[in-house]
Scaffold this active site. Structure first.
Site, short mmCIF file in Angstrom:
data_model
loop_
_atom_site.label_atom_id
_atom_site.label_comp_id
_atom_site.label_asym_id
_atom_site.label_seq_id
_atom_site.Cartn_x
_atom_site.Cartn_y
_atom_site.Cartn_z
N ASN A 269 0.86 -1.25 0.05
CA ASN A 269 -0.07 0.05 0.29
C ASN A 269 0.95 1.06 -0.14
O ASN A 269 0.61 2.27 -0.63
CB ASN A 269 -0.96 0.11 1.36
CG ASN A 269 -2.16 -0.63 0.90
OD1 ASN A 269 -2.53 -0.97 -0.17
ND2 ASN A 269 -2.81 -1.45 1.96
N GLU A 304 -5.73 -7.72 5.33
CA GLU A 304 -5.22 -8.58 4.63
C GLU A 304 -5.33 -10.24 5.06
O GLU A 304 -4.37 -11.05 4.53
CB GLU A 304 -3.67 -8.36 4.13
CG GLU A 304 -2.74 -8.43 5.54
CD GLU A 304 -2.68 -7.44 6.28
OE1 GLU A 304 -1.82 -7.07 7.07
OE2 GLU A 304 -3.73 -6.42 6.29
#
Length: 384
Positions: A269, A304
Site C-alpha cells: 500500500n 489482508e
C-alpha cells in the site's frame, strides 16, 4: 347500491394498493424487475372494475365495455411476464399471442349471445390460458429450483385458471345478462367479482411474498459479502461456518481451517498505493475461490487476512490446498507486484468451537511468519 357495485369498488381499491406496493418495491430494489411487471398488472387492471362501473352509471356502455376487456387482457399479459421474470424464465411469447387472439375473438363476440357456454369460453380464453402458462412456469421452477414456494404458487395459479374455465357454466346457469349493463346489475356479477377479487388477492400476495423473500435474501447476501473481494465477510463466515461445523459433527466428517495472511501488505500500500493494494486483495480472493473445493467456505476476515473452511478434509488435504494457494498467490499476474502469503492449518477437534479452531490456525500462521514467511504451517510433510 347493489352488492356487485360494492365488489367492483373493493376490487378497484385492491388494485390501487397492490399497484402502489409493487411500485415501491420496484423503486427501492431496481434489481427486482418482476415487481415492475406486477405493478403494471394492477395499475392497468384497475381500469377493469372502473370501466364496469362506467358501464352501469354512464351513457357510453360500448366504450367502457371495450376498455374493461382491454384492461383485463393487458393486465394478464403483464402478470404472465412478471411470473416469467420472477421464475428466471424468458418472457412468454405465447402470452402475447394469446392476448392478440383474445382481442380478435372479443371483436367477433359482439353479435353473440352472452348467456351461452361458447360465448363464455371465448370471453374467458385469455384469463385461463395465461394462468395455465403461469402454472406451467411454476411447475418448471419447482423442477429446476426445488422450491416449495413455487409449488404453492402453482396451486394458486391452477385454482384461478379453473375458476375462469368454469365461469361460463355458471354464467349460463345463473344468467349473466344479455348486455354488459345487465351483467353489471346481475347476481352473477356479484359472484364473479367477489370470487375473482379473492383469487386476485391470493395471487398478488403470493407473488409479493416471493419478491419480498428474494429481497431479503439479496439484502442478507450483500450484508454478508465483502464487496471488494466478493467472498464472505466476517459476519457471513461466522453464520455459515457454525452451521457447517454442526453438520460436520452430525455426519461424522473431518473438517479443517486454513488461515492466510499476506506478507508485508502495508508495504504494498505504501509503495504502490491503495488502489494497487485493493487489486491485490481482489486477485487473492479469486485465487482462493478458484483453488479451494467447491463446497469450501472462503472469507476475508479483515485487512489482508483470509480464511477457508474445508469440509471432508484433514490436515494433509488442507495442507495440499494451502500450498496450492500459496504458490498461486506468488504469480497473481501482470500489473501486480509480487506478493507472498503465510498460512496456518488446523483440524477440527471434538471439543472445538469456531473460535478455538480459528485460533489454532491463526497461531500456526503466526509461526509461519516467524519462520520466514511465504510458507504454510505445519509444513506439508508433517501435516498428518
Amino acid at each position: 347500491m347493489s352488492g356487485a357495485v360494492y365488489a367492483l369498488i373493493v376490487n378497484a381499491c385492491v388494485a390501487v394498493l397492490f399497484a402502489a406496493t409493487f411500485a415501491v418495491v420496484r423503486a427501492s430494489y431496481p434489481q427486482q424487475r418482476a415487481s415492475g411487471w406486477f405493478c403494471a398488472t394492477y395499475a392497468i387492471g384497475l381500469f377493469a372494475p372502473l370501466s364496469e362501473l362506467g358501464v352501469r352509471f354512464t351513457a357510453m356502455p360500448i366504450a367502457f365495455t371495450a376498455s374493461s376487456y382491454l384492461a383485463l387482457v393487458l393486465s394478464m399479459l403483464c402478470f404472465t411476464q412478471g411470473v416469467a421474470r420472477l421464475s428466471g424464465q424468458p418472457p412468454s411469447r405465447a402470452a402475447a399471442a394469446i392476448a392478440i387472439m383474445a382481442l380478435f375473438g372479443r371483436v367477433l363476440l359482439d353479435d353473440g349471445a352472452r348467456n351461452t357456454i361458447g360465448y363464455g369460453f371465448v370471453y374467458q380464453f385469455p384469463y385461463y390460458s395465461m394462468l395455465l402458462l403461469c402454472t406451467m412456469m411454476a411447475i418448471r421452477a419447482v423442477r429446476e429450483q426445488r422450491d416449495p414456494w413455487w409449488t404453492a404458487l402453482g396451486i394458486i395459479f391452477a385454482i384461478t385458471a379453473s375458476h375462469f374455465m368454469i365461469k361460463p357454466f355458471f354464467a349460463a346457469a345463473f344468467g349473466s345478462g344479455t348486455t354488459m349493463r345487465d351483467y353489471a346489475a346481475s347476481n352473477y356479477a356479484l359472484f364473479s367479482q367477489a370470487l375473482g377479487g379473492l383469487l386476485t388477492i391470493a395471487s398478488a400476495l403470493a407473488v409479493l411474498l416471493m419478491i419480498v423473500r428474494a429481497v431479503l435474501r439479496s439484502t442478507r447476501a450483500e450484508s454478508e459479502t465483502d464487496m471488494l473481494t466478493c467472498v464472505a465477510n466476517r459476519r457471513g463466515f461466522e453464520r455459515r461456518a457454525n452451521a457447517l461445523i454442526a453438520a460436520s459433527r452430525r455426519e461424522g466428517r473431518e473438517m479443517a481451517a486454513i488461515m492466510l495472511d499476506l506478507d508485508h501488505f502495508k508495504q504494498i500500500n505504501d509503495r504502490f498505493g491503495h488502489a494497487t493494494g485493493d487489486a491485490v486483495l481482489q486477485a487473492v480472493g479469486q485465487v482462493l475461490i478458484q483453488t479451494v473445493p467447491r463446497d469450501a467456505l472462503v472469507a476475508r476476515l479483515g485487512g489482508e487476512e483470509f480464511v477457508a473452511l474445508l469440509g471432508c478434509a484433514g490436515l494433509r488435504e488442507a495442507g495440499q490446498v494451502a500450498e496450492e494457494i500459496r504458490m498461486a498467490v506468488t504469480r497473481l499476474g501482470a500489473g501486480l507486484p509480487r506478493v507472498t502469503v503465510s498460512g496456518g492449518i488446523a483440524k477440527l477437534r471434538p471439543r472445538d468451537t469456531l473460535v478455538t479452531l480459528l485460533d489454532r490456525a491463526d497461531r500456526q500462521a503466526y509461526e509461519a511468519k516467524q519462520a520466514g514467511r511465504d510458507r504454510i504451517y505445519p509444513p506439508f510433510s508433517s501435516a498428518t
